[in-house]
Write an enzyme that holds these catalytic residues in place. Structure first.
Site, PDB file in Angstrom:
ATOM      1  CD  GLU A 252      -1.565 -20.374 -18.446  1.00  0.00           C
ATOM      2  OE1 GLU A 252      -1.796 -21.364 -17.735  1.00  0.00           O
ATOM      3  OE2 GLU A 252      -0.744 -20.384 -19.373  1.00  0.00           O
TER       4      GLU A 252
ATOM      5  CD  GLU B 156       3.433 -18.472 -17.799  1.00  0.00           C
ATOM      6  OE1 GLU B 156       3.484 -19.683 -18.108  1.00  0.00           O
ATOM      7  OE2 GLU B 156       2.701 -18.027 -16.900  1.00  0.00           O
TER       8      GLU B 156
HETATM    9  C1  GAL Z   1       1.688 -21.931 -17.746  1.00  0.00           C
HETATM   10  C2  GAL Z   1       1.430 -21.415 -16.332  1.00  0.00           C
HETATM   11  C3  GAL Z   1       2.664 -21.468 -15.469  1.00  0.00           C
HETATM   12  C4  GAL Z   1       3.367 -22.783 -15.637  1.00  0.00           C
HETATM   13  C5  GAL Z   1       3.709 -22.942 -17.075  1.00  0.00           C
HETATM   14  C6  GAL Z   1       4.535 -24.171 -17.361  1.00  0.00           C
HETATM   15  O1  GAL Z   1       0.548 -22.366 -18.330  1.00  0.00           O
HETATM   16  O2  GAL Z   1       0.959 -20.101 -16.377  1.00  0.00           O
HETATM   17  O3  GAL Z   1       2.327 -21.267 -14.126  1.00  0.00           O
HETATM   18  O4  GAL Z   1       2.536 -23.805 -15.213  1.00  0.00           O
HETATM   19  O5  GAL Z   1       2.513 -23.031 -17.803  1.00  0.00           O
HETATM   20  O6  GAL Z   1       4.967 -24.145 -18.671  1.00  0.00           O
END
Ligand code: GAL
Length: 721
Positions: free
Chosen positions: A372, A445
């Site tokens: 990110e 994610e």
């Molecule tokens: C994303 C990140 C993860 C975690 C997640 C929580 O932005 O890559 O490590 O923090 O959010 O939803």
């Protein structure tokens, strides 16, 4: 000859540091005796200060060598968090910045015959000069020598320093083994392929300029696949040295149409995993790592895991190779990019990760952007180029959350977070890449902080959490522009104050920190083939008063049965079908009964759910309207483990029908004889469940007794061999 010994036991440890501790003659009798993996500080489950483990400590160990002779002596630490300096007999022998890959040190020159002393200065602070640090990060990195260590003796001058296997896969495969060597020019280097103990073929060449490339043709081998994770052993010899690795013959490709393994398209369905555990932090031995991989593949029916956000334990990856769980492996980092020296370390992390794990068939993608982070053309051109050069056999990916970010990698990785209320749960790739064409694309994610959910939350929230996972997995399964999706995340995890609930936990897992399933876990579990593992999990506590306004409907069941019959005492039987209208793409959609008779305060009755497969009854579950505590179930992961490993023991309070007593928050007292309990001995059930690990310290029959006011004492035992 090469001999590798485990070097994890019998260390001396101090929660403090001063320079004289590094000396050969320093009196360390006030140090604690510890074994590796070791966490520098055991933290409570939650509500702690996240700076508590950030300090410098010292580890010492004696090494007796009768005669060093002309052998090379190496020591390897698989993971020290975060910065380490090794001293041998008071002399600086090596250092390593970064806690996720091997710290291999040639200590030959510092040794003498007889007793030697090793001392390690371990700096576990979040040093802004070392990735992933410099900004805030949503996880804890803990501290200490948190993975195993090995001592390696190599006789003779020639030394193999690396081997990289790759294959041209066809009916008759060709295996190419790239070997790197020291002091071996002119020597014969041979490589052999074994199936178990059986030698298949062997070939050899002469080493030149510290290298040898050995080709072994005409190999008739089975493909490594997620359903048939067939592994072979490759053994390389040069002079007196020899090194072995496991290898799997398989073909992978990512196209704009998706992911292909051995020519067959597979929709990737996975979850992200942090390698952390309650109390122990990162410091968990082999079996805990193995069990995690097993949970992901065998319990949750996933085919892929992302090692967010760093290279993970060798044991975890070994298990992924063994059981056919695909891996997206990532370099350490979280949103922040540091200065030039920091970037050099990140580039080094790419090399360390790829070189360590490029013989693994399970690894299908290298994730070589800082998770990110913003675009950085030069930096990411470097990481991509290096990665492709070190491993031309696998594509690169990089994970971003910002739309329109520069897509330098082979596979565009995207964290696609949509609010749980939004009708659109996942976006089309072109909208997020900003490109006019489609390219290989993976959702890396989803969910996570969009809908944090605790295992003991109320039913409505747990069900909504689960159904949102189902909606997203369904949407991804139906989207031809996505190779698949990897949700956030498998297990709840400890984190910094800036992220989780104010108790230092991100409740983002489909399982809790103890790896106990929330309802969302069954969304994944129920995608398994019913013939392999039958699942029928009603996401209800079967009560009129749990939900807003009252009533049980909608009743949700996660199952891979063909249909389910609901029989409520005194009511007509209802047939429930998988909800294919709402979830058209899932192999096994949730079963949802949107309307049901009965309301708050009305007479309430028991029910039976019957699950049918191929016309026959395959599962039966009774739901009690007035459950009482009946049993404390203890499930032991293993009946036999070696010394210095762990078993997991899962505890669950059930009613007479075997349903979890979700709101029974009773205290458990845990007594362990013959081994060491990880974490406290007095705990409470959370959502009716708990799990703990017991670590073996010596050969013994270990007994574990769990008692609680409401239940009979319960006992399990296992052997340490
Ligand atoms: C994303 C990140 C993860 C975690 C997640 C929580 O932005 O890559 O490590 O923090 O959010 O939803």
């Amino acid at each position: 000859m090469r001999k590798t010994f485990d070097f994890s036991r019998g260390w001396r440890y101090k929660v403090a540091f001063s320079e004289e501790m590094l000396g050969e003659d320093y009196d360390d009798s006030s140090f604690e005796s510890v074994d590796l993996p070791h966490t520098n500080k055991e933290l409570p489950f939650n509500y702690f200060d996240d700076r508590d483990y950030q300090f410098i400590s010292c580890y010492r160990k004696k090494l007796d060598i009768k005669k060093v002779g002309d052998r090379t002596v190496l020591i390897n630490f698989e993971g020290i968090m975060t910065y380490a300096e090794l001293f041998v007999n008071g002399m600086p022998a090596g250092k390593k910045a970064g806690g996720y890959t091997d710290f291999l040190c040639d200590i030959t020159g510092f040794l003498h015959d007889g007793e030697n002393v090793l001392a390690v200065k371990v700096d576990s602070r979040e040093r802004p000069d070392i990735p992933p640090f410099g900004g805030v990060i949503d996880y804890l990195t803990y501290g200490g020598i948190y993975r195993e260590a090995q001592l390696i003796y190599v006789s003779g001058a020639a030394r193999i320093t690396d081997l990289f296997c790759r294959a041209e896969v066809s009916d008759k495969c060709v295996l190419k083994v790239d070997v790197k060597l020291e002091n071996a020019d002119g020597a014969t280097v041979s490589a052999a392929v074994y199936d178990g103990g059986r030698l298949l073929r062997r070939a050899s060449v002469k080493a030149e300029n510290g290298k040898a490339l050995i080709s072994i043709a005409e190999l008739e081998v089975e493909r490594w696949d997620i359903n048939n994770p067939k592994l072979y052993k490759i053994r390389v010899k040069a002079g007196q040295d020899n090194v072995s690795t496991r290898f799997g013959f398989r073909e992978i490709s990512f196209t704009e149409k998706g992911f292909f393994l051995n020519g067959r398209q597979i929709k990737l369905r996975g979850l992200n995993r942090h390698q952390s555990y309650a109390y122990a932090g990162y410091a968990m031995p082999k079996n805990a790592q193995v069990l995690d991989a097993d949970i992901l593949k065998k319990e949750l029916a996933l085919n892929v895991v992302r090692t967010s956000h760093y290279p993970q334990s060798r044991h975890f990856l070994d298990r992924c190779d063994e059981i056919g769980l695909l891996v997206v492996s990532e370099i350490p980092g979280w949103q922040h990019i540091g200065d030039a020296a920091w970037k050099d370390l990140a580039v080094q992390n790419v090399a360390d990760m790829v070189i360590r794990d490029r013989n693994r068939p399970s690894v299908i993608l290298w994730s070589i952007r800082i998770n990110e982070s913003d675009d950085d053309h030069d930096f990411y051109t470097r990481t991509n180029e290096l990665c492709r050069q070190l491993d031309p056999t696998r594509p690169t990916t990089g994970v971003r959350w910002r739309p329109d970010s520069e897509s330098l990698e082979d596979v565009h990785g995207m964290n696609d977070f949509m609010p749980a209320e939004d009708e659109l749960c996942i976006r089309p790739q072109k909208l997020l890449t900003g490109l006019s064409y489609e390219k290989p694309y993976l959702v890396t994610e989803y969910m996570g902080h969009m809908f944090p959910t605790k295992i003991y939350d109320n039913e409505e929230r747990l069900v909504k959490h689960a159904l949102r996972h189902a909606e997203i997995v369904d949407a991804i399964a139906g989207d031809a522009d996505k190779a698949g999706g990897i949700g956030w995340c498998a297990f709840d995890y400890n984190t910094h104050r800036e992220f989780g609930t104010n108790d230092k936990i991100c409740y983002h897992g489909v399982c809790d920190m103890f790896r106990n399933p929330k309802y969302a876990a069954y969304v994944y579990a129920s995608q398994a083939d019913a013939a392999e593992k039958l699942v029928m999990e009603p996401a209800t506590i079967w009560a009129f008063g749990e939900k807003n306004i009252g009533g049980v409907a909608p009743l949700v069941v996660f199952s891979n049965c063909d249909y389910i019959l609901l029989k409520v005492e005194g009511q007509e039987t209802v047939k429930i079908l998988p909800d294919r209208e709402r979830f058209p793409n899932l192999p096994h959609p949730p079963f949802i009964l949107y309307e049901m008779r009965g309301f708050w305060g009305e007479t309430w009755k028991d029910a039976i759910l019957e699950g049918y497969v191929a016309g026959g009854i395959a599962a039966e579950k009774r739901l009690l309207c007035s459950p009482l505590p009946d049993k404390l179930e203890l499930i032991l992961s293993n009946t036999e483990i070696p010394v210095n490993d762990v078993v997991r023991i899962a505890a669950r309070a059930t009613d007479a029908a075997g349903s979890t007593m979700k709101f029974l928050h009773d205290t458990l007292h845990i007594y362990v004889k013959g081994a060491k309990l990880v974490g406290p001995s007095e705990v409470v059930l959370q959502g009716g469940v708990y799990a703990f690990y017991v670590r073996s310290t010596k050969k013994a029959t270990v007994s574990v007794v769990v008692s609680s006011g409401r239940f009979k004492e319960n006992k399990v035992s296992f052997n340490v061999v």
